[in-house]
Write a protein that holds these residues in place. Structure first.
Motif, mmCIF file in Angstrom:
data_model
loop_
_atom_site.group_PDB
_atom_site.id
_atom_site.type_symbol
_atom_site.label_atom_id
_atom_site.label_comp_id
_atom_site.label_asym_id
_atom_site.label_seq_id
_atom_site.Cartn_x
_atom_site.Cartn_y
_atom_site.Cartn_z
ATOM 1 N N ILE A 120 -8.928 -0.381 10.190
ATOM 2 C CA ILE A 120 -9.990 -0.320 9.190
ATOM 3 C C ILE A 120 -11.174 0.429 9.797
ATOM 4 O O ILE A 120 -11.575 0.148 10.922
ATOM 5 C CB ILE A 120 -10.414 -1.731 8.742
ATOM 6 N N HIS A 155 -11.324 -7.806 -4.028
ATOM 7 C CA HIS A 155 -11.731 -6.558 -3.401
ATOM 8 C C HIS A 155 -10.617 -5.526 -3.605
ATOM 9 O O HIS A 155 -9.538 -5.663 -3.027
ATOM 10 C CB HIS A 155 -11.964 -6.756 -1.904
ATOM 11 N N HIS A 162 -17.924 0.811 1.297
ATOM 12 C CA HIS A 162 -16.473 0.966 1.377
ATOM 13 C C HIS A 162 -16.049 1.110 2.819
ATOM 14 O O HIS A 162 -16.813 1.551 3.684
ATOM 15 C CB HIS A 162 -15.999 2.176 0.564
ATOM 16 N N ILE A 173 0.836 -1.206 0.000
ATOM 17 C CA ILE A 173 0.000 0.000 0.000
ATOM 18 C C ILE A 173 0.866 1.250 0.000
ATOM 19 O O ILE A 173 0.633 2.200 -0.773
ATOM 20 C CB ILE A 173 -0.953 -0.006 1.203
ATOM 21 N N LEU A 229 -11.056 0.356 0.961
ATOM 22 C CA LEU A 229 -11.330 -1.044 0.650
ATOM 23 C C LEU A 229 -12.770 -1.160 0.157
ATOM 24 O O LEU A 229 -13.708 -0.784 0.862
ATOM 25 C CB LEU A 229 -11.114 -1.904 1.899
ATOM 26 N N ILE A 285 -8.349 -2.178 -3.243
ATOM 27 C CA ILE A 285 -8.037 -1.080 -2.327
ATOM 28 C C ILE A 285 -7.658 0.109 -3.195
ATOM 29 O O ILE A 285 -6.674 0.062 -3.946
ATOM 30 C CB ILE A 285 -6.890 -1.433 -1.370
ATOM 31 N N HIS A 345 -12.393 2.291 5.187
ATOM 32 C CA HIS A 345 -11.153 3.048 5.092
ATOM 33 C C HIS A 345 -9.984 2.226 5.637
ATOM 34 O O HIS A 345 -10.083 1.628 6.717
ATOM 35 C CB HIS A 345 -11.257 4.356 5.876
ATOM 36 N N ILE A 346 -8.879 2.204 4.897
ATOM 37 C CA ILE A 346 -7.605 1.670 5.378
ATOM 38 C C ILE A 346 -6.810 2.867 5.898
ATOM 39 O O ILE A 346 -6.468 3.771 5.127
ATOM 40 C CB ILE A 346 -6.823 0.957 4.264
ATOM 41 N N GLY A 365 -6.182 4.482 2.223
ATOM 42 C CA GLY A 365 -6.828 3.777 1.124
ATOM 43 C C GLY A 365 -8.287 3.494 1.414
ATOM 44 O O GLY A 365 -8.787 3.718 2.528
ATOM 45 N N THR A 387 -5.169 -5.241 -4.876
ATOM 46 C CA THR A 387 -6.399 -6.021 -4.828
ATOM 47 C C THR A 387 -6.241 -7.125 -3.787
ATOM 48 O O THR A 387 -5.174 -7.730 -3.667
ATOM 49 C CB THR A 387 -6.731 -6.651 -6.194
#
Length: 323
Positions: A175, A125, A190, A28, A141, A127, A192-193, A139, A106
């Motif tokens: 998350i 899924h 969605h 990431i 997700l 990101i 959040h990362i 990011g 992904t």
């Protein structure tokens, strides 16, 4: 080159991540750096005009002011008075409309979560990079994006978040989720990362977080233990001593499925009763912990008068100031 190469993938299949495989953190952050270099981001969380400071008080709150953040971010596609059961609208912005160069990675899932009666069998899924990031590495997700799910935290998405954190025990992200009515800005499922520790990125000077890897709310003391199970599913539920009412659901290392089902039951209760909520998933000494913050609808919060939104970041202890 992030502009031409397919995004790297990270597998949730048991035994598929080899010891030499890069961690999801490194994937990431490397991709995020390429997005910064390529000019994909609308704002830069490491820009010199981004101001941060620790606030006085017992909660250890952090304030951040980024002049360009609110001016340049994508406009919200959701009304301030949104209903919590508002359906997905294909004509509004959703994450299937983003450019390919916004995909950081992904997640390849090995678990069947849906029947294939609708012909959709994808287990990937993406990101995405948040092009107006609140912090370095931010990011998004997107679980099963092709299903065009509205912003309601489903049992399958809860399971995905828990399994991802369990797979990434050496990683430092958490998350987060904002429901409709709790300052979510896009009605397409969605999460959040987030990297709260990156508020102390080496490019930003004096540290504020001092090595902690989550938001201040994750370090709030327990006010009282409520129960050791919820609707028959094993998990400890505690009320936290925090600036707003909130509840921590903690599962043992071998009880992720029970934790997932208990969380799903509680979130379904909130959704059914139209109670907006923010949710934070964190790692906690080998366990997975989820903090749920039930709240009033966002239309009761005057963001213009207060100078900030009251989404997950703010309600968890990181105030993103507009002015």
């Amino acid at each position: 080159d992030i502009m031409t190469s397919p995004p790297p993938s990270f597998s949730l299949h048991d035994g598929c991540q080899l010891a030499l495989t890069p961690s999801l953190d490194s994937i990431i952050k490397a991709q995020f750096d390429q997005c910064r270099t390529a000019g994909i981001l609308r704002t830069d969380p490491l820009a010199p005009d981004v101001m941060r400071r620790k606030l006085c008080g017992k909660f250890g709150l952090v304030a951040k002011h980024e002049p360009s953040l609110f001016a340049k971010k994508r406009p919200a596609t959701i009304s301030e008075h949104v209903c919590m059961d508002e359906p997905f609208n294909v004509n509004k912005f959703h994450f299937n409309k983003v450019k390919d160069n916004e995909i950081l990675a992904t997640i390849v899932d090995g678990k069947d979560m849906f029947d294939a009666v609708d012909g959709i069998t994808s287990k990937v899924h993406p990101i995405l990079v948040n092009i107006s990031p609140l912090m370095y590495g931010h990011g998004l997700l997107i679980p099963w994006p092709e299903r065009c799910l509205s912003q309601q935290l489903t049992a399958e998405a809860i399971s995905l978040a828990i399994r991802l954190l369990r797979k990434c025990t050496s990683c430092t992200f958490c998350i987060g989720f904002n429901s409709l009515g709790a300052f979510s800005s896009v009605n397409h499922l969605h999460m959040h990362i987030l990297y709260p520790s990156e508020l102390d990125h080496e490019a930003r000077g004096e540290p504020l977080i001092n090595g902690r890897t989550s938001f201040p709310i994750a370090y709030a003391p327990i006010e009282r233990c409520i129960t050791a199970s919820y609707r028959g599913f094993e998990c400890q539920i505690d009320e936290l001593h925090w600036m707003v009412p909130c509840f921590a659901f903690t599962g043992a290392e071998d009880s992720d499925e029970s934790l997932s089902k208990a969380l799903s039951q509680f979130v379904q209760y909130l959704q059914k009763n139209r109670i907006p909520h923010n949710v934070l998933f964190v790692q906690d000494n080998g366990n997975i912990r989820s903090i749920i913050i039930p709240r009033e609808h966002q239309d009761h919060f005057d963001k213009d008068r207060h100078g900030f939104n009251a989404a997950l970041g703010e309600i968890s202890g990181m105030i993103i100031a507009r002015s």
